[in-house]
Write a protein that holds these residues in place. Structure first.
Motif, PDB file in Angstrom:
ATOM      1  N   UNK A 175       2.415   4.406 -46.095  1.00 18.61           N
ATOM      2  CA  UNK A 175       1.657   5.372 -45.304  1.00 18.61           C
ATOM      3  C   UNK A 175       1.087   4.643 -44.084  1.00 18.61           C
ATOM      4  N   UNK A 176       1.752   4.809 -42.937  1.00 17.14           N
ATOM      5  CA  UNK A 176       1.268   4.134 -41.723  1.00 17.14           C
ATOM      6  C   UNK A 176       0.347   5.070 -40.950  1.00 17.14           C
ATOM      7  N   UNK A 177      -0.789   4.542 -40.517  1.00 15.13           N
ATOM      8  CA  UNK A 177      -1.739   5.349 -39.749  1.00 15.13           C
ATOM      9  C   UNK A 177      -2.247   4.574 -38.553  1.00 15.13           C
ATOM     10  N   UNK A 178      -2.383   5.285 -37.450  1.00 15.05           N
ATOM     11  CA  UNK A 178      -2.998   4.657 -36.287  1.00 15.05           C
ATOM     12  C   UNK A 178      -4.486   4.963 -36.345  1.00 15.05           C
ATOM     13  N   UNK A 179      -5.208   4.035 -36.917  1.00 13.94           N
ATOM     14  CA  UNK A 179      -6.649   4.239 -37.058  1.00 13.94           C
ATOM     15  C   UNK A 179      -7.319   2.875 -37.152  1.00 13.94           C
ATOM     16  N   UNK A 180      -8.596   2.876 -37.421  1.00 22.84           N
ATOM     17  CA  UNK A 180      -9.321   1.611 -37.560  1.00 22.84           C
ATOM     18  C   UNK A 180      -9.992   1.559 -38.929  1.00 22.84           C
ATOM     19  N   UNK A 181     -10.381   0.363 -39.304  1.00 23.58           N
ATOM     20  CA  UNK A 181     -11.064   0.184 -40.581  1.00 23.58           C
ATOM     21  C   UNK A 181     -12.330   1.042 -40.612  1.00 23.58           C
ATOM     22  N   UNK A 182     -13.042   1.092 -39.477  1.00 19.03           N
ATOM     23  CA  UNK A 182     -14.303   1.843 -39.416  1.00 19.03           C
ATOM     24  C   UNK A 182     -14.082   3.319 -39.704  1.00 19.03           C
ATOM     25  N   UNK A 183     -13.022   3.870 -39.084  1.00 23.07           N
ATOM     26  CA  UNK A 183     -12.756   5.304 -39.290  1.00 23.07           C
ATOM     27  C   UNK A 183     -12.407   5.583 -40.743  1.00 23.07           C
ATOM     28  N   UNK A 184     -11.689   4.657 -41.368  1.00 21.55           N
ATOM     29  CA  UNK A 184     -11.337   4.869 -42.773  1.00 21.55           C
ATOM     30  C   UNK A 184     -12.571   4.821 -43.651  1.00 21.55           C
ATOM     31  N   UNK A 185     -13.543   3.981 -43.237  1.00 19.29           N
ATOM     32  CA  UNK A 185     -14.800   3.924 -43.985  1.00 19.29           C
ATOM     33  C   UNK A 185     -15.491   5.287 -43.891  1.00 19.29           C
TER      34      UNK A 185
END
Lengths: 310, 497
Positions: A175-185
């Motif tokens: 599952x590839x996502x263009x995001x950041x660690x912060x957004x996932x938090x």
């Protein structure tokens, strides 16, 4: 693998700093303490010009609470098409990949109590590869059975990673996502293992980044971080040799002053309630062209850490 | 999925049955990849006829089977789905090899290193139950009568120097090793027609895998294609791997002979036109490998049995030149080369005459000799092993040991790749196999070729030098130990270690 004494040494160096803000033995070096404190303990950009890369561009700070560094992102976007070219700019990563995966395999098999002789020991475990780039770490992890999420802030990287993973039925499940660690938090995502390899040196605020990694790690989970040491030898090998002499990496890939020493990494992870259990160094043998795991953490090193249960 | 498609592929039913029988695979174990493949083929209905394997071994001879057997007996690789592509019926026949039959002239000398690897795979038991002959001595001499060398297993603290086994026994032992392993193989009883390793379009589900088209018109996909299909390798040709080599303009006659007493020594005598070797093969049988000019070979193949046996005895004894004199006491002719207290224990061994051959026990087969070495052993998704990568002069029986060395090395590299989640067809991984095997094989080939060249010239001073080399090898024990060690499969260069 890495001897306990190495960790004890690192702890003995970091623990006093944690307990006493200004320990006696460092009194004679107020500049070091100041730098360490500003780099690691404050959210304010460091005033020291010695660490220009850690100054976050104001724009990105306004847009979202991200620990990313815009200029670093641009650097990678420019060379993203060469991720899977084993002779291209990412050659050192391709060469180092089997060695770091061997460390990951052995520590995580032990951590999760899995059979190291199994073909797919990580079956049923959720891993996140933060800063996955073209997916050169995500794909082997998927082949080892893990359910992998690969995230990268550079959209081009994600596209390349997705294209490459689709070539193999096993890796197409990543599952590839263009995001950041912060957004996932913010999305409250949790993973059994969080891996951020060769990423933290490109991040504007390592301390914030580590807090995000910690928040992504589920209780009893593991965190793996690898980076380059801020030592003279690292400067000589990672920058002078790799970027200028051998021209493996485009010039300017690394900014020496933004590197972390193992002591600093242990410290900021400790502050993010993650305890480093084991550290190993990677050494390159120019004659065989092979990397190997060693006790020598003076250039490249990897840390395996566990999330403290609260 | 493999089992399902097996029925769909137009198959020789007898072949399939016997394949199942000889490679009985546990039906209880289902690979995780099978589930995925099943799902995939369900999704893409058109691909149901295209099985996907991890490894496709083209050529199920001794070296190809050694790879399959080694993969099946290694923890990390035993779950791989392996396809063996070979149209040779021997792979499927369940014939029992009878011990009473006279030995087949096609034999191999396996080294202690190879024996150890066979034991690890559980394949050596089969060999021990069938005809085989260990030998602990080896005598090498030449027709000039100037010198000889005797090697003894004792010199290197080993029980044996090697073991001579019929190729069909070795082959069958590997099949038995596969049978006992808890793994799955599938035999395709067809020839390889074509191979595509470049992705045609990245949108197809198996786009990056190698596609193999078989002689029955069906196709299969594999992550890694291994060419174990001999010196005229089709895989090597399709992968565009070039090779360098030359013909020796020499032929070898091989056959089985009988003599009156049992033989435990390997004999080799260098004659003007090439060496003759007599290798024990058990009971009162021995195997002959005799190298000569093409004219001589056609002549000796057609002559009567009686005449041929007479020729053999002449070649192994006093034909072409006198027997060397045993060095009993006093200084040997090249004593200045030696140092008495460094003498190996077998240096006192006297020259012995080879056993007298009484009759021929098989037909005479003639093979042309050539040396050939592939310039690369790997390209993307392709690796070549055994004779596909290198063919050598049959001297000292090193050919098949080099092939087994390749098979075990490739198996180890695949296992290392699986451990770190690599794509097993990745060139960077396969290059590790190449860099491990190429120097070892090139060294061995250079030694054998050098030997061949040194003996193909009959020129006075050179004969003396050769004899001196014999004396040196016979008396300088560290050198001698190294030569034996190297020839018995230990990876050390004979002179500089």
């Amino acid at each position: 693998m890495v001897s306990k004494h190495l960790l004890t040494r690192i702890y003995s160096m970091t623990r006093p700093v944690l307990q006493i803000p200004q320990p006696r033995n460092l009194c004679s070096h107020p500049k070091f303490v100041h730098e360490l404190q500003t780099r690691l303990f404050s959210d304010a950009p460091p005033p020291s010009p010695a660490a220009p890369a850690s100054t976050p561009p104001p724009a990105s700070n306004l847009q979202s609470k991200s620990s990313l560094n815009e200029t670093e992102l641009k650097k990678f976007a420019a060379i993203s098409e060469t991720w899977w070219d084993a002779e291209g700019p990412f050659k050192p990563l391709h060469l180092m990949n089997p060695t770091r995966l061997a460390f990951i395999r052995s520590t995580l098999c032990r951590h999760f109590g899995k059979d190291p002789n199994s073909t797919r020991p990580f079956e049923g475990l959720k891993f996140v590869d933060v800063g996955c780039g073209g997916g050169i770490l995500s794909e082997p992890l998927a082949r080892m059975g893990a359910t992998v999420t690969g995230v990268d802030a550079v959209e081009k990287n994600i596209k390349i990673a997705q294209l490459h993973a689709d070539l193999d039925p096993i890796t197409s499940s990543i599952d590839y996502r263009c995001t950041t660690a912060e957004k996932m938090v913010e999305e409250q995502m949790k993973f059994d293992a969080v891996l951020a390899l060769e990423v933290i040196e490109h991040v504007a605020e390592p301390a914030e980044f580590c807090k995000s990694l910690s928040a992504l790690t589920s209780c009893g989970g593991a965190t793996l971080i690898s980076t380059i040491n801020r030592s003279m030898r690292a400067y000589a090998t990672a920058i002078v040799i790799a970027e200028y002499v051998l021209r493996w990496l485009p010039r300017g890939t690394h900014d020496w002053s933004s590197f972390l020493t193992p002591e600093e990494l242990v410290l900021i992870l400790e502050r993010a309630s993650i305890s480093v259990q084991e550290m190993a160094g990677f050494v390159y043998n120019p004659l065989t062209g092979q990397w190997s795991i060693s006790d020598d953490i003076s250039v490249n090193f990897i840390a395996y850490a566990t999330k403290n249960t609260e | 999925m493999n089992r399902i498609t097996a029925r769909k592929v137009a198959f020789n039913i007898h072949a399939l049955k016997s394949a199942r029988r000889t490679l009985c695979c546990s039906s209880g174990v289902k690979l995780p990849s099978e589930d995925r493949d099943q799902e995939l083929s369900d999704k893409h209905g058109s691909h149901t006829n295209h099985p996907v394997h991890d490894v496709a071994i083209v050529g199920g001879g001794m070296v190809g089977m050694a790879l399959a057997c080694s993969l099946a007996n290694t923890p990390l690789t035993k779950k791989l789905s392996v396809a063996i592509i070979d149209s040779n019926p021997a792979l499927l026949s369940g014939d029992v090899i009878k011990k009473e039959d006279p030995p087949d002239p096609r034999v191999s000398t396996v080294t202690p290193a190879t024996i150890a690897l066979f034991k690890d795979m559980g394949a050596w038991k089969y060999v021990e139950e069938h005809r085989h002959a260990y030998f602990d001595k080896m005598q090498v001499w030449d027709y000039t009568g100037l010198g000889y060398t005797k090697y003894n297993a004792r010199d290197i603290n080993k029980e044996v120097l090697g073991c001579v086994v019929e190729n069909k026994v070795l082959h069958r032992s590997l099949l038995s090793g596969l049978q006992n392993a808890d793994s799955e193989q599938k035999i395709y009883h067809f020839k390889l027609n074509s191979m595509t390793t470049q992705p045609s379009s990245s949108s197809t589900p198996h786009g990056s895998l190698a596609k193999l088209e078989l002689s029955d018109g069906h196709s299969l996909y594999a992550k890694l294609v291994v060419g174990a299909d001999g010196s005229k390798s089709r895989v090597k040709e399709l992968a565009g791997i070039t090779s360098t080599g030359w013909k020796y303009s020499q032929n070898a006659i091989i056959c089985t002979v009988q003599h009156t007493q049992e033989n435990f020594c390997a004999w080799q005598r260098f004659l003007p036109n090439g060496p003759i070797a007599l290798l024990p093969i058990g009971d009162n049988f021995s195997n002959i490998v005799w190298t000569m000019s093409p004219d001589e070979s056609s002549n000796r193949k057609s002559m009567s049995e009686l005449e041929f046996v007479e020729e053999l005895n002449r070649a192994l004894d006093s034909g072409y030149g006198p027997r060397p004199k045993s060095q009993l006491s006093g200084a040997p002719p090249f004593s200045w080369l030696t140092n008495s207290d460094r003498t190996a224990s077998s240096a006192d061994d006297l020259f012995e005459a080879a056993p007298k051959i009484t009759k021929l026990a098989s037909e005479r087969m003639v093979f042309p000799l050539s040396l050939n070495h592939a310039n690369r052993y790997a390209s993307k998704r392709v690796a070549i092993i055994g004779d596909a990568a290198h063919t050598v002069h049959p001297l000292a029986g090193q050919g098949v040991n080099m092939g087994f060395g390749d098979a075990f090395s490739l198996s180890k590299v695949i296992s290392q790749g699986i451990a770190v989640g690599s794509d097993i067809g990745e060139l960077s991984l396969l290059k590790r196999y190449e860099s491990e095997r190429k120097p070892a094989n090139v060294t061995m080939m250079a030694i054998l070729d050098g030997f061949q060249k040194a003996y193909s010239i009959d020129f006075g001073p050179l004969n003396v030098l050769r004899a001196a080399a014999f004396q040196g090898a016979h008396y300088i024990s560290p050198l001698k130990k190294n030569i034996i060690s190297y020839a018995s499969g230990e990876q050390r260069f004979p002179l500089f270690s």
